[in-house]
Motif scaffolding. Sequence first.
Motif, short mmCIF file in Angstrom:
data_model
loop_
_atom_site.label_atom_id
_atom_site.label_comp_id
_atom_site.label_asym_id
_atom_site.label_seq_id
_atom_site.Cartn_x
_atom_site.Cartn_y
_atom_site.Cartn_z
N ALA A 159 0.85 -1.19 0.00
CA ALA A 159 0.00 0.00 0.00
C ALA A 159 0.89 1.25 0.00
O ALA A 159 2.02 1.21 0.50
N PRO A 160 0.42 2.36 -0.58
CA PRO A 160 1.26 3.56 -0.68
C PRO A 160 1.89 3.98 0.64
O PRO A 160 3.06 4.36 0.69
N LYS A 161 1.13 3.92 1.74
CA LYS A 161 1.68 4.31 3.05
C LYS A 161 2.87 3.44 3.43
O LYS A 161 3.90 3.92 3.93
N ASN A 162 2.75 2.15 3.20
CA ASN A 162 3.83 1.23 3.57
C ASN A 162 5.04 1.41 2.65
O ASN A 162 6.19 1.30 3.09
N LEU A 163 4.79 1.67 1.37
CA LEU A 163 5.90 1.93 0.45
C LEU A 163 6.68 3.16 0.90
O LEU A 163 7.92 3.18 0.88
N ALA A 164 5.96 4.19 1.31
CA ALA A 164 6.62 5.42 1.75
C ALA A 164 7.51 5.14 2.97
O ALA A 164 8.61 5.68 3.09
#
Length: 414
Positions: A114-119
Motif C-alpha cells: 500500500a502507498p503508506k507502507n511503500l513510503a
Amino acid sequence: MNQAMKLPDPAVVAVEDIDVSDSRLYEQDAWRPYFERLRAEDPVHYVADSQFGPFWSITRFKDIVEIDSNFQDFSSEPTIVIGDLTEELPLANFISMDPPKHDVQRKAVQGVVAPKNLAEMESLIRERVGEILDRLPVGETFNWVDEVSINLTTQMLATLFDFPFEERTKLTYWSDLATSTPEIAGGDTDPEERFAGLSECLETFTRIWHERKDDGVETLDLIRMLQRDPNTANMVDEPMEFLGNLILLIVGGNDTTRNSASAGVLALNQNPDQYDKLRANPDLIPSMVSEVIRWQTPLMHMRRTANKDVEFRGKQIREGDKVVMWYLSGNYDETAIENADQFIIDRANPRHHMSFGFGVHRCMGNRLAEMQLRILWEEIMQRFSKVEVVGEPERVLSNFVRGISNLPVRVHPL
C-alpha cells in the motif's frame, strides 16, 4: 531439450515451425527475429509439437491485452507457466486462480505494498542500497548480479517476510528452484533438487507460521498478513497452496527487480547515448526505470487455458488449449510502441508496457519494484560516473524468467 542442436535460421524457417518455447532462444539472446516473424505473419500461432506439448503463442500487444483481461474465457488455472505442474509438487497460488478465489487471497497480502507502507520502506531501501554500493570494489571487476542485484532484492524479501536476515540467501535459492526445471520452463535444474529445496522452504515457513501465530506482534510482514485475514488464516493447513503462494510472493519480489537491476546497467552500456542523457539529467531516472522494465521484460510469458472453444483473430482455439501470452514480444511490438526495438529513457509514455500484465492479475508489487530500481539508480548516480560492463553477460536458460546470471562490471567514481 538437446543443447547441441543449432537453433533454426529465423529468416528461412517455415513460420509454422517456429517454436518460441525453446529456452535456448533466451539463453543466447536470439529471440528477436523469431517474434518479429510471428507478429508479422502469424500473431496467433499454433505449435503442434513442443517440449511442453501443443500451445498457442499470442505475440501482439493488443491481442495479449485482450486475452489477459478475459479470465472468463482464458483461465489462469491450473498454472501460468507453459509447462504443466508435476505430480510431486502440485502447487496452487492466487496467480494461478480465477476470481473470486484469486481476489480473496490477493487481498490478504496486497496491503504490504500500500502507498503508506511503500513510503515507510523508502528510507530503509535507500540505506541498504547505500551500504551495498559503498562496499563495491572500485576499479576491480566483479559480478554486478551477485554483489548488487541479488543482494538488494534478497534483503528486501527478508524484510517483507520478516525472515531471518542471516539466512536470507535461502530465499533466492528457493526462487531460482521454483522456476528453472526442464518441465516447467525449459531450465536445467534437477527435479530432485527442486523437490528437496521447495520441501525445505515449506518446512521452514510452516515452522515460522506456527511460531508467529497469535504472538500479538503488529509487524507488517506477509506471513502475519495471511494469518490475520480470515480467508487465509488457515492456509498453512493446505500445504501445496501455502507453498504455492510463498513461491509466488518470493519469485514476484525477486525476479522483476533483480533482473531489471542488472538489465539497466547492460542497456545503458549498450546505448551510451542514453547513459549520456541520464548523466545530463538524472531526473530521467523514473522514466528510465520503466524503460528498463519494458526492455528486459523479466517474466517473458504468462499462460492461460481456454475454458471453452473460442474463435480469436480467425483461429479456432479449443477448450483446454494452452494459450501463451508472450509479454516479451508485446513489449517489442512496433504497432503498439514507437521504436520498440530501441532503448529510449525519455519516452513520452514510458509506463506503456506489459511487463506487469493486465486485468485482475496485474503485478501486485509493481510500485515496489519501480521504487527499488529508482532508489538504486539515484544512489548510483551520486557515487559513480559510470558502471562499465567489461565482459559478455551470461543469461539464464529459461523461457519464463528473462534472467542475467553474470554481468562483469567495473565502477568508476565521480
